[in-house]
Write an enzyme that holds these catalytic residues in place. Structure first.
Site: not given
Ligand SMILES: [Zn+2]
Ligand SMILES: [Zn+2]
Length: 305
Positions: A60, A62, A64-65, A140, A210, A268
């Protein structure tokens, strides 16, 4: 099938952890799964090699990915990469990357094939001779899908003594390995079961980050050998997990138990926890064969079934 954990942190670069990324290797094929900020540096630090990556799978959008992706893509330009790259993700990534390429004036030295997938569908998105990759719809705050890697069915093993006994032409071996019977010159038929033994079971690995706990995930990952499931929080912060569409370690273990997987990997982890000791204790109370991932670890996927 071998997994390298490059980053297993969430929320910020705290407690020494990095953002999410893993390498999945199936024989000589190398796949990158998620690409949080710092992924390129983690690959360098762990000397994983990265030039063989031909496919990238992003869960996805976001940060952090995915915020490490532009650095990796431009890094390859500096190395004059010429091999095509495929990137699988929910919609929006192509626009994001092409905008950055345009605004930053980057001259790509290779072709990127963006494959945007419907994160609500469990479907086959990629396959080669060795492996299939399926999308796994996750729950998510934005469109998000996990990735399920399944080795292709392996060929049957031909019994060497039978090759000599029936003087089998080597050109017939591929067919026999895939289940054909053998017809002898005099017309007699030797059944395949006499010529071969079954192959080992094809291995499978599901990467789910996530997500809030999900019945859909349980169905998609049923019986996999190894499940990586996010475990951002411990029991103490279960309300926060619910609000943010994440999972606690106990909830991840419940998914593993209900799906009947072989081994559970947790990751995570929120930056508020110095270490995952508590995650591990809470998860193992539900699903004993649980492991807390560590950055830099390399593990072969094994079947315990
Ligand atoms: Zn994440
Ligand atoms: Zn996320």
């Amino acid at each position: 099938m071998q997994i390298t954990v490059l980053g297993n942190g969430a929320g910020g670069p705290y407690s020494g952890r990095h953002y999410t990324a893993q390498l999945v290797q199936v024989e000589n094929h190398l796949f990158l799964v998620d690409c949080g900020e710092g992924t390129q540096m983690q690959m360098h630090a762990f000397r994983t090699g990265q030039d063989r990556i031909r496919q990238v799978f992003i869960t996805h959008l976001h940060g952090d990915h995915v915020f490490g992706l532009i650095g990796l893509l431009t890094g390859w330009c500096l190395k004059k990469r010429s091999d095509d790259l495929q990137i699988f993700s929910p919609p929006g990534l192509q626009r994001m990357i092409e905008t950055m390429i345009d605004v930053c004036g980057i001259r790509l030295t290779y072709h990127i094939d963006f494959q945007e997938v419907d994160a609500n569908q469990h479907c086959l998105v990629f396959e080669n001779k060795k492996v299939q990759v399926w999308s796994v719809p996750l729950r998510h705050r934005t469109a998000c899908c996990g990735w399920l890697f399944r080795e292709q069915p392996l060929p049957r093993n031909v019994i060497k003594a039978k090759i000599d006994e029936y003087a089998i032409d080597y050109r017939l071996l591929p067919g026999i390995k895939s289940g054909d019977d053998l017809t002898l010159p005099d017309g007699r038929v030797v059944p395949n079961a006499e010529l071969t033994t079954p192959p080992r079971k094809s291995l499978s690995y599901a990467f789910c980050s996530d997500t809030a706990p999900s019945d859909g995930v349980i169905e998609c990952v049923r019986g996999v050998d190894l499940l990586y499931h996010e475990a951002t929080f411990t029991d103490e912060h279960v309300a926060e997990a619910e609000l943010s569409y994440h999972s606690t370690a106990r909830q991840a273990a419940e998914v593993a138990r209900q799906a009947g997987v072989g081994t559970l990997w947790l990751g995570h982890f929120s930056g508020r926890y110095a270490d995952p000791t508590q995650h591990l204790a809470e998860a193992r109370a539900v699903f004993a064969n649980t492991h807390a991932t560590e950055e830099g670890e390399v593990r072969a996927v094994e079947s315990i079934f």
